[in-house]
Design a protein around this motif. Structure first.
Motif, PDB file in Angstrom:
ATOM      1  N   UNK A   1       0.899  -1.265   0.165  1.00 29.20           N
ATOM      2  CA  UNK A   1      -0.132   0.055   0.034  1.00 29.20           C
ATOM      3  C   UNK A   1       1.033   1.436   0.149  1.00 29.20           C
ATOM      4  N   UNK A   2       0.588   2.139  -0.888  1.00 26.19           N
ATOM      5  CA  UNK A   2       1.603   3.120  -1.171  1.00 26.19           C
ATOM      6  C   UNK A   2       0.852   4.460  -0.095  1.00 26.19           C
ATOM      7  N   UNK A   3       1.728   4.787   0.495  1.00 23.37           N
ATOM      8  CA  UNK A   3       1.135   6.158   1.251  1.00 23.37           C
ATOM      9  C   UNK A   3       1.787   7.524   0.925  1.00 23.37           C
ATOM     10  N   UNK A   4       1.463   7.980  -0.068  1.00 24.21           N
ATOM     11  CA  UNK A   4       2.240   9.192  -0.703  1.00 24.21           C
ATOM     12  C   UNK A   4       1.771  10.468  -0.019  1.00 24.21           C
ATOM     13  N   UNK A   5       2.296  11.427  -0.510  1.00 25.83           N
ATOM     14  CA  UNK A   5       2.185  12.903   0.003  1.00 25.83           C
ATOM     15  C   UNK A   5       0.604  13.385  -0.116  1.00 25.83           C
ATOM     16  N   UNK A   6       0.180  14.011   0.709  1.00 21.54           N
ATOM     17  CA  UNK A   6      -1.289  14.379   0.722  1.00 21.54           C
ATOM     18  C   UNK A   6      -1.444  15.437  -0.273  1.00 21.54           C
ATOM     19  N   UNK A   7      -2.591  15.523  -0.969  1.00 18.62           N
ATOM     20  CA  UNK A   7      -3.084  16.276  -1.769  1.00 18.62           C
ATOM     21  C   UNK A   7      -3.553  17.851  -1.126  1.00 18.62           C
ATOM     22  N   UNK A   8      -4.159  18.654  -1.925  1.00 20.33           N
ATOM     23  CA  UNK A   8      -4.270  19.866  -1.408  1.00 20.33           C
ATOM     24  C   UNK A   8      -5.599  19.861  -0.306  1.00 20.33           C
ATOM     25  N   UNK A   9      -6.579  18.938  -0.937  1.00 20.41           N
ATOM     26  CA  UNK A   9      -7.617  18.391   0.102  1.00 20.41           C
ATOM     27  C   UNK A   9      -7.359  17.777   1.307  1.00 20.41           C
ATOM     28  N   UNK A  10      -6.637  16.822   1.157  1.00 16.07           N
ATOM     29  CA  UNK A  10      -5.940  15.908   2.145  1.00 16.07           C
ATOM     30  C   UNK A  10      -4.938  16.995   3.082  1.00 16.07           C
ATOM     31  N   UNK A  11      -4.483  17.960   2.748  1.00 17.40           N
ATOM     32  CA  UNK A  11      -3.784  18.774   3.564  1.00 17.40           C
ATOM     33  C   UNK A  11      -4.588  19.631   4.362  1.00 17.40           C
ATOM     34  N   UNK A  12      -6.033  19.918   3.938  1.00 17.98           N
ATOM     35  CA  UNK A  12      -6.792  20.635   4.736  1.00 17.98           C
ATOM     36  C   UNK A  12      -7.361  19.691   5.886  1.00 17.98           C
ATOM     37  N   UNK A  13      -7.935  18.663   5.282  1.00 19.11           N
ATOM     38  CA  UNK A  13      -8.254  17.563   6.330  1.00 19.11           C
ATOM     39  C   UNK A  13      -7.067  17.076   7.403  1.00 19.11           C
ATOM     40  N   UNK A  14      -5.888  17.068   7.221  1.00 19.04           N
ATOM     41  CA  UNK A  14      -4.866  16.715   8.053  1.00 19.04           C
ATOM     42  C   UNK A  14      -4.645  17.941   8.943  1.00 19.04           C
ATOM     43  N   UNK A  15      -4.575  19.152   8.483  1.00 18.39           N
ATOM     44  CA  UNK A  15      -4.565  20.108   9.375  1.00 18.39           C
ATOM     45  C   UNK A  15      -5.734  20.546  10.271  1.00 18.39           C
ATOM     46  N   UNK A  16      -7.004  20.019   9.787  1.00 15.29           N
ATOM     47  CA  UNK A  16      -8.039  20.247  10.565  1.00 15.29           C
ATOM     48  C   UNK A  16      -8.123  19.050  11.939  1.00 15.29           C
ATOM     49  N   UNK A  17      -7.611  18.161  11.359  1.00 17.95           N
ATOM     50  CA  UNK A  17      -7.369  16.964  12.376  1.00 17.95           C
ATOM     51  C   UNK A  17      -6.265  17.349  13.502  1.00 17.95           C
ATOM     52  N   UNK A  18      -5.162  17.948  13.183  1.00 17.87           N
ATOM     53  CA  UNK A  18      -4.141  18.286  13.983  1.00 17.87           C
ATOM     54  C   UNK A  18      -4.536  19.641  14.812  1.00 17.87           C
ATOM     55  N   UNK A  19      -5.200  20.533  14.321  1.00 19.66           N
ATOM     56  CA  UNK A  19      -5.832  21.507  15.235  1.00 19.66           C
ATOM     57  C   UNK A  19      -6.963  21.174  16.296  1.00 19.66           C
ATOM     58  N   UNK A  20      -7.770  20.088  15.751  1.00 21.40           N
ATOM     59  CA  UNK A  20      -8.705  19.311  16.751  1.00 21.40           C
ATOM     60  C   UNK A  20      -8.180  18.789  17.788  1.00 21.40           C
TER      61      UNK A  20
END
Length: 548
Positions: free
Chosen positions: A432-451
């Motif tokens: 399973x390839x776990x690559x760099x996040x896309x722009x939409x994925x970066x939004x989700x990651x930042x929201x998760x980190x902030x939460x």
């Protein structure tokens, strides 16, 4: 021609799995004489006394036959003679062998003696002793069905509520042996009376003459109330499922106390984006653990192993922990170099012990981080010691023994240097390839980190969410991994704190940070400062795309 019974039975398995209890149960069911003895009680400080104790023990067993002779922890007196430090240890082993040989010579169908021994270290026994035990029974760790039966047996005399589901409780107790489950039941009984004790004492107090209570001392009064409670209200308390679950959370199994494995606290709520990876792992690992009957009916076998690969900092380790938590499986994390040892044979032994630990804690997820350091390509440049480690790991992954309940996840950012044999079907066959996040994925990651950090205390507002979306879509975040985004948030929080401190100092005319109370809020300017400082850590993303 008479049939000769097997006079030696060896029970082995982890501590607390029920070896001694089984021996006593067998003795009670057959109705024969029973001589239980602890192995260490035979040893004496006087020369020749230990051997005499063993001779007397076997003579007594032959005299009262039919008899069941039970020797507990036999590894304490019957260890390997080639590693014995004293001559007495070798003599004890020889005396036990002579005693078992005498039993076979003096035993017939009407007068039988059976030697039943128990140990949790069968590999430490002398081979000559082990040969005389014709039957070996591996108790092993109880599986889910066995744990359900054990809990039912231990709770058969208790008053239980209707919501108690032993099948569900068995799912919540991976790695628990019989003694651990006994502690769980005792803790549940204590928990059932903990909260209602005051109410029950008050109710019991109304049943006794107030004059008798007033004339009694405090200790006598408490005893009288407890006595009334036992007579009037003892049968009214019923143990509920929640009390059982509270008891399970308070009782730590022996395997975990010995540092074997734990269930991580990381959940899917800590993982941003990676929805595709999550779906694949849910079908490959989480589903077979949580609902094995369904997958068995369809004919789907669980994945033997999964290899997560991709750039560093993209969440491979985080995903593996979330999988273990979601499936409620035990989790053992191994850094690749941890198993390597400079002494010959020690690295291979560490690999074998690792899989033995995982089996004792099944269902268990083995997570190998930095897999490339442990399983490099076998070629002329690889040393013999490293090649043996690779061979041992490949053998364990093949599942020559019983590997049911053990799921292997490997992670690496260098899949090109991993030995090809590790990636064939039956081992780590699913990549399973776990690559760099896309722009939409970066939004989700930042929201998760902030939460999960700032938002836990402050909460997320519409303004915060809008700022996070703006930052994540910024072109300067292109190429950021999940770890880079976490570093970006830390830098923004630090810039916010510095700004708040500076503002407070200027307002109060003080210097230093003593006595200053602030309630900082990350603003868009703080994100600008962080974006100027933090740069992408992955420089060669093209290499991973080529491999993919």
């Amino acid at each position: 021609m008479g049939y000769r019974y097997d006079n030696g039975v060896l029970l082995h398995g982890p501590s607390g799995c029920g070896k001694t209890t089984l021996a006593h149960a067998v003795a009670g069911s057959v109705g024969a004489s029973f001589i239980p003895i602890s192995a260490t009680s035979i040893v004496s400080g006087t020369s020749g006394e230990s051997e005499k104790n063993i001779r007397d023990l076997f003579d007594e067993a032959i005299r009262v036959a039919p008899c069941l002779l039970f020797i507990d922890e036999i590894d304490a007196i019957a260890g390997k003679r080639d590693s014995a430090n004293k001559g007495m240890e070798s003599r004890i082993v020889s005396e036990i062998m002579n005693g078992m040989d005498r039993i076979k010579q003096n035993t017939d169908l009407g007068k039988n003696v059976v030697v039943l021994a128990a140990t949790n270290r069968p590999e430490a026994l002398d081979q000559s002793i082990r040969r005389r035990f014709g039957t070996e029974i591996d108790m092993g760790m109880p599986n889910e069905a066995a744990r359900e039966q054990i809990l039912r047996s231990l709770s058969r005399d208790l008053s239980l509520a209707d919501d108690v589901n032993f099948k569900e409780l068995a799912k919540l107790t991976p790695g628990y042996v019989g003694s651990d489950l006994q502690y769980v039941v005792k803790a549940a009984v204590s928990e059932s009376f903990r909260g209602s004790l005051d109410d029950l004492l008050t109710k019991a107090g109304s049943l006794r003459d107030p004059t008798e209570l007033s004339d009694a001392s405090p200790a006598q009064r408490e005893w009288l109330l407890l006595e009334d409670h036992r007579q009037a209200s003892w049968g009214e308390s019923r143990i509920t499922a929640d009390q059982f679950k509270t008891a399970i959370s308070r009782v730590q199994p022996a395997s975990k106390r010995e540092g074997f494995s734990t269930i991580p606290d990381t959940t899917w709520s800590h993982v941003g984006a990676l929805s595709d990876v999550r779906k694949k792992l849910e079908m490959s690992i989480i589903g077979p653990i949580k609902d094995p009957e369904l997958f068995t009916k369809v004919g789907i076998k669980p994945a033997a192993g999964i290899l997560l690969w991709g750039p560093p900092g993209c969440g491979k380790t985080l995903v593996a922990k979330a999988v273990a938590n979601e499936s409620k499986a035990n989790f053992i994390s191994i850094k690749g170099p941890e198993l390597l040892n400079k002494y010959v044979g020690e690295s291979e032994r560490a690999v074998r012990q690792l899989f033995a630990r995982a089996k004792s804690s099944a269902p268990c997820i083995l997570f190998f981080d930095e897999m490339d350091a442990l399983v490099p390509k076998r070629d002329d440049s690889l040393s013999d010691a490293s090649a043996r480690v690779v061979n041992t790991l490949l053998t364990e992954l093949d599942g020559v023994g019983d590997r049911s309940g053990i799921y292997v996840i490997g992670a690496t950012n260098r899949p090109d240097i991993i030995d090809e044999a590790i990636r064939r079907p039956g081992r780590l066959g699913t990549s399973i390839y776990v690559g760099l996040p896309s722009a939409e994925d970066r939004v989700d990651i930042l929201k998760t980190l902030y939460r999960n950090t700032i938002g836990m205390a402050r909460g997320q507002t519409a303004a915060n969410i809008a700022e996070l979306e703006k930052v994540a879509m910024d072109m300067r975040c292109t190429g950021f991994s999940g770890a880079d985004l976490g570093n970006l948030m830390q830098a923004a929080a630090q810039a916010c704190l510095e700004r708040a401190y500076l503002h407070q100092q200027q307002a109060q005319g003080s210097s230093g940070m003593d006595g200053i109370e602030v309630d900082p809020v990350i603003e868009i300017g703080d994100w600008e400062v962080a974006l100027k400082e933090v740069k992408p850590s992955v420089k060669d993303i093209g290499v991973y795309e080529d491999i993919r």
